[in-house]
Scaffold this motif. Structure first.
Motif, PDB file in Angstrom:
ATOM      1  N   THR A   1       0.829  -1.213   0.000  1.00 29.40           N
ATOM      2  CA  THR A   1       0.000   0.000   0.000  1.00 29.40           C
ATOM      3  C   THR A   1       0.859   1.257   0.000  1.00 29.40           C
ATOM      4  OG1 THR A   1      -1.890  -1.051   1.088  1.00 29.40           O
ATOM      5  CG2 THR A   1      -1.665   1.330   1.360  1.00 29.40           C
ATOM      6  N   LYS A   2       1.904   1.264   0.786  1.00 34.87           N
ATOM      7  CA  LYS A   2       2.796   2.425   0.853  1.00 34.87           C
ATOM      8  C   LYS A   2       3.467   2.677  -0.492  1.00 34.87           C
ATOM      9  CE  LYS A   2       6.980   2.189   2.415  1.00 34.87           C
ATOM     10  NZ  LYS A   2       8.194   2.002   3.254  1.00 34.87           N
TER      11      LYS A   2
ATOM     12  N   ALA B   1       1.100   4.066  -3.126  1.00 34.75           N
ATOM     13  CA  ALA B   1       0.864   5.501  -2.906  1.00 34.75           C
ATOM     14  C   ALA B   1       2.051   6.323  -3.404  1.00 34.75           C
ATOM     15  CB  ALA B   1       0.601   5.759  -1.431  1.00 34.75           C
TER      16      ALA B   1
END
Length: 429
Positions: free
Chosen positions: A139-140, A143
């Motif tokens: 997820t990081k 992003a």
């Protein structure tokens, strides 16, 4: 209570239209895949899975979905070795599919979830899978890069891990025999489908492994649940464990019993739901070090009785609930209502072992062909790995790496031959 009916309600309330499940639903695959585009990378075993694969390909063709390259990509070997993940990445990069249709059990689905992440992020971040182990890394990086994963359509074919529903991708390094995991909401399949009827084509050993995993998922999460999550986790555990206690032994007698197959499928799905609400702990952590000896669910099934005694001081209410299920199902004569403390924990542990024996599952590590001291050493080492720290933190009484040799090693020693007396109860903190 009608536990099947309750299971359907729980799953529908959770997943809504994002999950297609039940008896005879495989024919809905084509229209689901078409929602993502016209090209699908199909990943599936092409030997014993051929009858299911042929049906799936027919449904895709009818919906106007083309199989990338005209060929099906081979599935992942058991426990999703990293080499199979890298192989699937090459297919994704070559064919640039609109979606990935993963047809199989947990290993194939986990490998596809991981491969989607590596194919998407590899060029700008790193193609090495080790970077993504742990919680929230995918997820990081999504992003940071502005990328989107290739959608995975998970078509589950065996009552097993719940991989088609969850944020986990378990990947194995076969050289050292150790499993690690990605824990990330980003890798939850975009769409999931599970036709419980197709599990009748799976070996009974796979289904028994799944039943033990369903109990492990729901029991471990229930033991660690607190606050406003406790009631839901109890509902999941009570429903799944009852379904397994009643139906797994029916399948040992008649592997084609479709009503029992449906029940175990529902139970394993509830296990998948449970690990999206909370986290597994000691038994799962130990199972990661036994990947070259025994199936994942069976490993968890061996370990849970012993960890239940370790956790005894922190899980007395849960032990009462679970103990009554096994008593009502005929796996213990103990007076669960009158017992407390360690005596209660040992009675429940004995009932779990009785259940395992009734479905022809091993109940000690010593029964596993090839087991030796190196597996205890491997498990203790893995428990101190920072990338697996969450399993210690998920315990009903969180364990630190300093506690591992003091409290976990006796659990492992006890599980070799079933000697409960070796286990030290974790103190409340």
């Amino acid at each position: 209570m009608d536990y099947k009916k309750n299971a359907y309600k729980l799953l529908n309330d959770w997943k809504g239209n994002d999950y297609i499940f039940g008896m005879g639903v495989l024919d809905q695959l084509g229209k689901e895949a078409a929602k993502y585009g016209k090209k699908a990378l199909v990943v599936c075993n092409q030997t014993y899975m051929m009858p299911i694969l042929e049906r799936a390909l027919t449904y895709l063709k009818e919906a106007g979905v083309e199989v990338c390259g005209g060929n099906v990509a081979p599935d992942a070997k058991p426990n999703a070795p990293r080499e199979d993940v890298y192989r699937l990445v090459t297919y994704i990069l070559q064919f640039k599919p609109d979606c990935i249709v993963a047809i199989g059990g947990g290993s194939t689905i986990d490998a596809c979830k991981c491969a989607s992440a590596l194919a998407t992020l590899g060029a700008e971040v790193t193609p090495e899978v080790d970077h993504y182990f742990g919680t929230g890394v995918v997820t990081k990086e999504l992003a940071n890069t502005g990328k989107k994963l290739v959608p995975v359509i998970a078509v589950e074919t065996s009552a097993s891990s719940g991989a088609h529903l969850t944020k986990y991708s378990n990947i194995t390094d076969p050289v050292i025999g150790q499993k690690k995991l990605i824990v990330d909401e980003a890798v939850v399949p975009a769409t999931s489908l599970f036709d419980y009827e197709v599990t009748a084509s799976m070996p009974i050993s796979v289904t028994i492994d799944g039943a033990l995993d369903a109990i492990a998922h729901t029991f471990e999460v229930y033991c660690g649940a607190k606050g406003d999550k406790l009631a839901l986790c109890e509902d999941l555990a009570v429903t799944a464990i009852n379904l397994c206690a009643e139906n797994a032994k029916k399948l040992v007698i008649d592997p084609k019993d479709l009503e029992a197959r449906e029940a175990i499928g529902l139970a394993t799905d509830l296990g998948g739901y449970a690990i999206m609400v909370g986290g597994t702990s000691g038994s799962h952590l130990t199972s990661f070090s036994l990947v070259d000896l025994v199936g994942h669910g069976t490993a968890c099934g061996i370990m849970n009785p012993y960890y239940a005694i370790l956790y005894s001081k922190a899980i007395q209410p849960q032990l009462k609930v679970v103990g009554k299920i096994f008593k009502d199902s005929g796996y213990t004569d103990a007076d669960i209502d009158s017992l407390e403390g360690r005596a209660l924990a040992e009675a429940v542990a004995s009932a779990m072992i009785s259940y395992g024996k009734s479905i022809n599952a091993p109940t000690t590590l010593g029964e596993l062909k090839g087991f030796g001291e190196k597996y205890i050493e491997r498990a203790l080492s893995a428990a101190k790995d920072p990338q697996l720290k969450m399993k210690l933190q998920n315990m009903p009484t969180p364990m630190t790496t300093e506690d591992v040799d003091v409290y976990m090693e006796p659990v492992l020693r006890a599980s070799v031959n079933g000697d409960f007396s070796l286990i030290k109860e974790m103190p409340l903190k």
